[in-house]
Design a protein around this motif. Structure first.
Motif, PDB file in Angstrom:
ATOM      1  N   LEU A 149       0.810  -1.217   0.000  1.00 31.90           N
ATOM      2  CA  LEU A 149       0.000   0.000   0.000  1.00 31.90           C
ATOM      3  C   LEU A 149       0.844   1.267   0.000  1.00 31.90           C
ATOM      4  CD1 LEU A 149      -2.731  -1.050   2.612  1.00 31.90           C
ATOM      5  CD2 LEU A 149      -2.932  -1.026   0.125  1.00 31.90           C
ATOM      6  N   GLY A 150       2.175   1.106   0.043  1.00 32.14           N
ATOM      7  CA  GLY A 150       3.056   2.273   0.076  1.00 32.14           C
ATOM      8  C   GLY A 150       3.035   2.982   1.401  1.00 32.14           C
ATOM      9  N   LEU A 151       2.739   2.259   2.488  1.00 36.34           N
ATOM     10  CA  LEU A 151       2.658   2.844   3.820  1.00 36.34           C
ATOM     11  C   LEU A 151       3.933   2.578   4.603  1.00 36.34           C
ATOM     12  CD1 LEU A 151      -0.955   1.642   4.745  1.00 36.34           C
ATOM     13  CD2 LEU A 151      -0.302   3.904   3.910  1.00 36.34           C
ATOM     14  N   ASP A 152       4.328   3.529   5.405  1.00 30.88           N
ATOM     15  CA  ASP A 152       5.460   3.327   6.303  1.00 30.88           C
ATOM     16  C   ASP A 152       5.197   4.092   7.595  1.00 30.88           C
ATOM     17  OD1 ASP A 152       5.945   5.996   5.721  1.00 30.88           O
ATOM     18  OD2 ASP A 152       7.490   5.551   4.232  1.00 30.88           O
ATOM     19  N   GLY A 153       6.072   3.958   8.532  1.00 28.51           N
ATOM     20  CA  GLY A 153       5.885   4.633   9.817  1.00 28.51           C
ATOM     21  C   GLY A 153       5.264   3.724  10.846  1.00 28.51           C
ATOM     22  N   ASP A 154       5.077   4.258  12.043  1.00 25.36           N
ATOM     23  CA  ASP A 154       4.597   3.464  13.169  1.00 25.36           C
ATOM     24  C   ASP A 154       3.190   2.918  12.958  1.00 25.36           C
ATOM     25  OD1 ASP A 154       6.995   4.033  14.394  1.00 25.36           O
ATOM     26  OD2 ASP A 154       6.186   5.683  15.632  1.00 25.36           O
ATOM     27  N   ASP A 155       2.369   3.646  12.200  1.00 24.20           N
ATOM     28  CA  ASP A 155       0.972   3.231  12.039  1.00 24.20           C
ATOM     29  C   ASP A 155       0.723   2.412  10.787  1.00 24.20           C
ATOM     30  OD1 ASP A 155       0.173   4.577  14.370  1.00 24.20           O
ATOM     31  OD2 ASP A 155      -0.024   6.476  13.284  1.00 24.20           O
ATOM     32  N   ALA A 156       1.768   2.115  10.015  1.00 26.04           N
ATOM     33  CA  ALA A 156       1.588   1.443   8.717  1.00 26.04           C
ATOM     34  C   ALA A 156       0.897   0.094   8.873  1.00 26.04           C
ATOM     35  CB  ALA A 156       2.936   1.279   8.021  1.00 26.04           C
ATOM     36  N   ALA A 157       1.341  -0.709   9.837  1.00 24.29           N
ATOM     37  CA  ALA A 157       0.750  -2.033  10.022  1.00 24.29           C
ATOM     38  C   ALA A 157      -0.710  -1.933  10.433  1.00 24.29           C
ATOM     39  CB  ALA A 157       1.543  -2.826  11.066  1.00 24.29           C
ATOM     40  N   ALA A 158      -1.020  -0.976  11.292  1.00 24.83           N
ATOM     41  CA  ALA A 158      -2.411  -0.801  11.731  1.00 24.83           C
ATOM     42  C   ALA A 158      -3.300  -0.391  10.562  1.00 24.83           C
ATOM     43  CB  ALA A 158      -2.481   0.233  12.846  1.00 24.83           C
ATOM     44  N   TRP A 159      -2.810   0.515   9.709  1.00 25.78           N
ATOM     45  CA  TRP A 159      -3.601   0.936   8.541  1.00 25.78           C
ATOM     46  C   TRP A 159      -3.805  -0.228   7.572  1.00 25.78           C
ATOM     47  CZ3 TRP A 159      -0.255   5.926   7.887  1.00 25.78           C
ATOM     48  CH2 TRP A 159      -0.703   6.898   8.785  1.00 25.78           C
ATOM     49  N   ALA A 160      -2.754  -1.032   7.381  1.00 26.90           N
ATOM     50  CA  ALA A 160      -2.878  -2.189   6.491  1.00 26.90           C
ATOM     51  C   ALA A 160      -3.881  -3.189   7.057  1.00 26.90           C
ATOM     52  CB  ALA A 160      -1.519  -2.846   6.294  1.00 26.90           C
ATOM     53  N   SER A 161      -3.830  -3.399   8.380  1.00 26.95           N
ATOM     54  CA  SER A 161      -4.769  -4.320   9.016  1.00 26.95           C
ATOM     55  C   SER A 161      -6.204  -3.827   8.865  1.00 26.95           C
ATOM     56  CB  SER A 161      -4.411  -4.462  10.495  1.00 26.95           C
ATOM     57  OG  SER A 161      -5.340  -5.294  11.157  1.00 26.95           O
ATOM     58  N   GLU A 162      -6.400  -2.514   9.015  1.00 31.62           N
ATOM     59  CA  GLU A 162      -7.735  -1.935   8.880  1.00 31.62           C
ATOM     60  C   GLU A 162      -8.263  -2.116   7.460  1.00 31.62           C
ATOM     61  OE1 GLU A 162      -9.828   2.351   9.955  1.00 31.62           O
ATOM     62  OE2 GLU A 162      -7.822   2.353   9.070  1.00 31.62           O
ATOM     63  N   ALA A 163      -7.413  -1.882   6.470  1.00 34.78           N
ATOM     64  CA  ALA A 163      -7.829  -2.039   5.080  1.00 34.78           C
ATOM     65  C   ALA A 163      -8.155  -3.493   4.769  1.00 34.78           C
ATOM     66  CB  ALA A 163      -6.729  -1.530   4.144  1.00 34.78           C
ATOM     67  N   TRP A 164      -7.366  -4.416   5.301  1.00 31.60           N
ATOM     68  CA  TRP A 164      -7.643  -5.835   5.073  1.00 31.60           C
ATOM     69  C   TRP A 164      -8.974  -6.247   5.705  1.00 31.60           C
ATOM     70  CZ3 TRP A 164      -5.981  -9.645   2.084  1.00 31.60           C
ATOM     71  CH2 TRP A 164      -6.436 -10.938   2.365  1.00 31.60           C
ATOM     72  N   ARG A 165      -9.205  -5.784   6.923  1.00 32.72           N
ATOM     73  CA  ARG A 165     -10.463  -6.114   7.595  1.00 32.72           C
ATOM     74  C   ARG A 165     -11.653  -5.622   6.781  1.00 32.72           C
ATOM     75  NH1 ARG A 165      -9.309  -3.975  11.966  1.00 32.72           N
ATOM     76  NH2 ARG A 165     -10.587  -2.078  11.965  1.00 32.72           N
ATOM     77  N   LEU A 166     -11.532  -4.435   6.186  1.00 33.49           N
ATOM     78  CA  LEU A 166     -12.625  -3.921   5.359  1.00 33.49           C
ATOM     79  C   LEU A 166     -12.795  -4.775   4.104  1.00 33.49           C
ATOM     80  CD1 LEU A 166     -14.646  -1.477   5.216  1.00 33.49           C
ATOM     81  CD2 LEU A 166     -13.078  -0.516   3.538  1.00 33.49           C
ATOM     82  N   ALA A 167     -11.672  -5.248   3.511  1.00 34.97           N
ATOM     83  CA  ALA A 167     -11.767  -6.104   2.328  1.00 34.97           C
ATOM     84  C   ALA A 167     -12.545  -7.378   2.642  1.00 34.97           C
ATOM     85  CB  ALA A 167     -10.368  -6.437   1.821  1.00 34.97           C
ATOM     86  N   VAL A 168     -12.335  -7.922   3.834  1.00 29.88           N
ATOM     87  CA  VAL A 168     -13.063  -9.121   4.243  1.00 29.88           C
ATOM     88  C   VAL A 168     -14.523  -8.794   4.519  1.00 29.88           C
ATOM     89  CG1 VAL A 168     -13.247 -10.923   6.014  1.00 29.88           C
ATOM     90  CG2 VAL A 168     -10.990 -10.237   5.155  1.00 29.88           C
ATOM     91  N   ASP A 169     -14.767  -7.701   5.249  1.00 35.07           N
ATOM     92  CA  ASP A 169     -16.137  -7.327   5.624  1.00 35.07           C
ATOM     93  C   ASP A 169     -17.012  -7.028   4.418  1.00 35.07           C
ATOM     94  OD1 ASP A 169     -15.525  -7.620   8.290  1.00 35.07           O
ATOM     95  OD2 ASP A 169     -15.214  -5.476   8.664  1.00 35.07           O
TER      96      ASP A 169
END
Length: 489
Positions: A62-82
């Motif tokens: 997703l081109g994300l970095d920084g301390d919150d990158a994993a949390a943002w990726a997890s949130e996006a994945w959860r939405l993909a499943v939902d």
């Protein structure tokens, strides 16, 4: 919202425009990218979340970095499943595949895209009503179950509160008070849910509740912005720090009061307390949710393919700008002369709604050019439409307009006042109209009570209430009594 009366009509962007906005929202676009990225090697846990070791790779995708990158990726994945962009193929193995909704998102119609976005909105709204993670962990028992009673949290009440806030924001956006789509101060929005309408000066307890609601809404709107529902300017972090410091000391209650009620009208200062507005996509989403909940939430353009009767009745409660816009769309789909004839036919009637239909007809005909002249001349001898037709022809300076009879003038006057009462109630404009009628026509009430119109008595009673001169008001009331007696009432 318990009121079942129609909401003000909303002006929506076109579905193609809204679909483009939906595809561009950060959360849905990230979810779609992860759905396309997922493959045979992607693994999820029992709850469908990406296993921790895959989160850095997903964040990189997703081109994300920084301390919150994993949390943002997890949130996006959860939405993909939902939302069905990703489907779990084997729960034991934790394997996934692209879902059917991904094909709708990438190759479907604008309506298909918006259907997926609405599912994403539902998922995010559900998440926004859940307490923060620390609170949930603290409420877990030894078996991993959450004890809601320790959280002081009622899931249904939280969801209803957020729905109510968003419904109020919708009303503020679609109403004609102020610029459409202007941002709303967060304190005002919180207060709209908590401060009783009949309360004068809010109590300290009410102010504290407003302040607490603001802090909850600040967290919730931060979650709702990435899905495209709102544009949000968060509460200034410095104010949050001040509130936290005061909560440890004696001044905590007064800090809450300050947060709830800014002490200045300066726009910059007010904005520090949070500003929110529904996006065009958010208006679409909120209207869809309100319709699903059973509310009458019209949109401008809904009546464009319906008959003139539906247009005149449907716009009865619309504010002026929305009536104008709806009528323009209706006329744009029709040949002008045929449209004028259809409008005039629909305006006839003696029922309670007929005067307002004729007013809406007159307003619609003002948007039709001189090509409609034959339709107006055809009704010059019509008892209900002849006066309206003469006004239309005269306003355009057309020749050979027969003068109205006195009976027609009085009938049209009663009909006009009845329509104004139905449209605006006892407004300032109607006060002025009533005064003008009594001043311009000496003996008006002596003749008006004889008018053969079903609303004569009602109109004269209203004129008695509205006229400031006690003597004239009394004449109006006497005339109303005569009219009602003559009509057998």
């Amino acid at each position: 919202m318990s009121d079942t009366s129609p909401l003000p009509p909303v002006r929506l962007a076109s579905e193609p425009e809204l679909a483009r906005d939906a595809l561009a929202t950060p959360l849905l676009s990230r979810a779609a990218r992860l759905a396309r990225w997922a493959g045979p090697g992607t693994r999820v846990d029992a709850g469908g979340a990406l296993v921790p070791e895959q989160l850095p790779t997903a964040a990189g995708e997703l081109g994300l970095d920084g301390d919150d990158a994993a949390a943002w990726a997890s949130e996006a994945w959860r939405l993909a499943v939902d939302t069905g962009l990703v489907e779990i193929t084997d729960e034991e193995e934790g394997t996934v595949t692209a879902g059917a909704e991904l094909r709708l998102l990438t190759g479907g119609s604008p309506h298909d895209v918006l259907t997926v976005w609405l599912a994403a909105l539902d998922a995010v709204l559900a998440d926004a009503s859940v307490p923060d993670l620390d609170g949930l962990i603290g409420a877990m028992d030894e078996g991993g179950a959450v004890d809601l009673s320790t959280l002081d949290w009622d899931p249904q009440a939280e969801a209803e509160f957020l729905d109510g806030v968003l419904a109020n924001l919708y009303l503020l956006t679609v109403g004609e008070e102020g610029p459409a789509g202007a941002p709303v101060p967060l304190p005002a929005l919180a207060a709209s849910m908590i401060v009783p309408s009949d309360m004068g000066e809010p109590t300290d307890d009410i102010l504290e509740q407003v302040s607490e609601a603001m802090m909850r809404l600040d967290d919730q709107f931060r979650l709702l912005e990435p899905v495209g529902l709102v544009d949000y300017r968060p509460v200034d972090e410095a104010l949050l720090e001040d509130t936290g410091e005061a909560a440890d000391g004696e001044g905590a209650g007064r800090t809450g009061e300050t947060a709830a009620t800014p002490v200045t009208d300066d726009e910059v200062e007010v904005a520090r307390y949070g500003m929110v507005r529904l996006t065009p996509l958010g208006l679409y989403g909120m209207r869809a949710r309100l319709l699903e909940a059973g509310h009458d939430a019209p949109a401008v353009g809904d009546l464009a393919d319906k008959g003139a009767d539906a247009l005149l009745d449907g716009t009865a409660a619309f504010p002026p700008a929305a009536t104008h816009a709806e009528t323009e769309q209706w006329l744009a789909r029709r040949e002008p002369l045929a449209a004028a004839r259809e409008l005039l036919a629909a305006a006839r009637g003696t029922d309670a709604g007929a005067p307002l239909r004729r007013l809406r007809c007159q307003q619609a005909l003002s948007l039709v050019g001189a090509v409609a002249e034959p339709a107006l001349r055809e009704v010059l001898d019509d008892a209900e439409l002849g006066g309206l037709a003469r006004v239309w022809l005269t306003e355009r300076g057309l020749p050979d307009v027969p003068p109205p009879t006195q009976d027609m003038v009085f009938w049209l006057t009663i009909d006009t006042v009845a329509a104004q009462l139905a449209a605006e109630g006892e407004s300032d404009e109607l006060h002025a109209l009533v005064q003008g009628l009594a001043e311009q026509h000496s003996g008006f009430f002596a003749a008006a009570w004889r008018v053969d119109h079903p609303r004569t008595a009602d109109v004269l009673e209203a004129m008695g209430r509205l006229h400031p001169d006690k003597k004239i008001a009394k004449e109006a009331r006497k005339a109303a009594f005569k009219a009602r007696s003559a009509q057998g009432g």
